[in-house]
Design an enzyme around this catalytic site. Structure first.
Site, PDB file in Angstrom:
ATOM      1  N   ASP A 158     -64.042 -31.747  -2.327  1.00 47.23           N
ATOM      2  CA  ASP A 158     -62.668 -31.311  -2.600  1.00 47.23           C
ATOM      3  C   ASP A 158     -61.674 -32.437  -2.327  1.00 47.23           C
ATOM      4  OD1 ASP A 158     -60.703 -29.537  -3.424  1.00 47.23           O
ATOM      5  OD2 ASP A 158     -60.460 -28.624  -1.445  1.00 47.23           O
ATOM      6  N   VAL A 183     -51.515 -24.030   5.846  1.00 44.91           N
ATOM      7  CA  VAL A 183     -51.445 -24.897   7.018  1.00 44.91           C
ATOM      8  C   VAL A 183     -49.991 -24.995   7.445  1.00 44.91           C
ATOM      9  CG1 VAL A 183     -51.926 -27.185   7.971  1.00 44.91           C
ATOM     10  CG2 VAL A 183     -53.438 -26.224   6.213  1.00 44.91           C
ATOM     11  N   GLY A 240     -56.039 -20.077   2.404  1.00 41.70           N
ATOM     12  CA  GLY A 240     -55.016 -19.896   3.419  1.00 41.70           C
ATOM     13  C   GLY A 240     -53.962 -20.974   3.370  1.00 41.70           C
TER      14      GLY A 240
END
Length: 314
Positions: free
Chosen positions: A129, A13, A11
């Site tokens: 990550d 931000v 997605g």
């Protein structure tokens, strides 16, 4: 929602505003892929579950700057609302090249990130990550926070097998590149070592993108592992001896010429090929690199925007 300030596999931000408080926030919108319609709630709920356990000054979500709200909407998308910081580390380096190369600031950033990781690892959480755009920096360039726990995972003892589809390729450690499903907190240490070198040089140390090319690049600098230097490496799924000619480790100082000797030593321990011998975050915090720390940043400018902009133009 306002401008897009970040994006990832699941997605985007956006910058946003909470109308009732007039507080600027970051709104993370997570989308499900067409073949994984139920992944959004599970992804969000996993991240929320981990964030609820974490309360640290260098992790996005603390007692003051906390995860403000999480609203799973449907099986196809959901939203998470976080505190807002002005930059991620990648953008900070690009906008303020001189300020971000300040040796004391680099040391301060590294210490803060290590502190956050020590906390995560004590809670038995791997981030998996770490990369510059998942490290958020405040406007003054004095505070850095670990963000985006979407790929974070709890680990136990003994270690289980974990998905190898984690960590951005530029920051992926050799054990995962070689196909290992058994890994631990050492993957975060390697990623942070890559980031450390990148902040020093303002470019990646291991630039190759494809897996085999990256391994060749890593081995060309850090040395090719064998059963002596890394017991068990020959049994990893993607270890093919004929593909990796023997290369001796180079003098790492030649690749980070602006880094002081103690920093080079710390970097070499963070980028140790054998994960079992890689330094822990806790030991890294106690390293001599942080001993000669006067606590003040060198050559600090009251208004650095103009100087950095001029430097960027040059």
């Amino acid at each position: 929602m306002g401008e897009v300030i970040g994006s990832g596999a699941f997605g985007v931000v956006n910058k946003g505003l909470l109308l009732e408080t007039k507080q600027t926030v970051a709104i993370k919108t997570v989308y499900a892929s067409e073949d994984l319609h139920s992944s959004v709630p599970s992804t969000i709920m996993q991240e929320i579950s981990l964030l609820k356990e974490m309360e640290h000054a260098n992790i996005v979500k603390t007692s003051v700057n906390r995860l403000l709200e999480a609203i799973p909407i449907t099986d196809k998308e959901g939203y998470m609302i976080f505190e807002y910081l002005d930059y991620d580390l990648e953008k900070f380096m690009k906008k303020f090249p001189m300020k971000s190369k300040n040796k004391q600031r680099i040391k301060n950033f590294l210490r803060q990130i290590l502190s956050g990781l020590v906390y995560c690892h004590e809670l038995k959480i791997m981030h998996r990550d770490l990369r510059p755009d998942n490290l958020l920096v405040d406007h003054e360039g004095s505070v850095v926070k670990i963000a985006d726990s979407g790929l974070a995972r709890k680990f136990g003892s003994p270690l289980g097998e974990y998905c190898p589809e984690v960590v951005n390729l530029y920051y992926m450690p050799p054990e995962i590149l070689l196909g290992s499903h058994l890994y631990s907190t050492h993957v975060d240490v390697w990623s942070l070592g890559c980031i450390f070198a990148e902040v020093i040089n303002h470019q990646r140390l291991f630039k190759k993108f494809f897996e085999k090319d990256r391994l060749h690049k890593i081995f060309s600098i850090m040395g090719t592992p064998d059963a002596t230097t890394w017991p068990g490496v020959t049994s990893l799924p993607d270890y093919i001896p004929d593909d990796f000619p023997k290369q001796d480790p180079k003098n790492l100082a030649e690749y980070v010429p602006d880094l002081e000797p103690a920093g080079v030593d710390l970097l070499s321990e963070m980028l140790c090929i054998n994960p079992a011998r890689r330094i822990s975050n806790l030991d890294a915090l106690a390293h001599a690199y942080f001993k000669n720390d006067d606590g003040d940043e060198e050559e600090e400018e009251e208004d650095y925007d103009g100087d950095d902009a001029a430097a960027a133009e040059k």
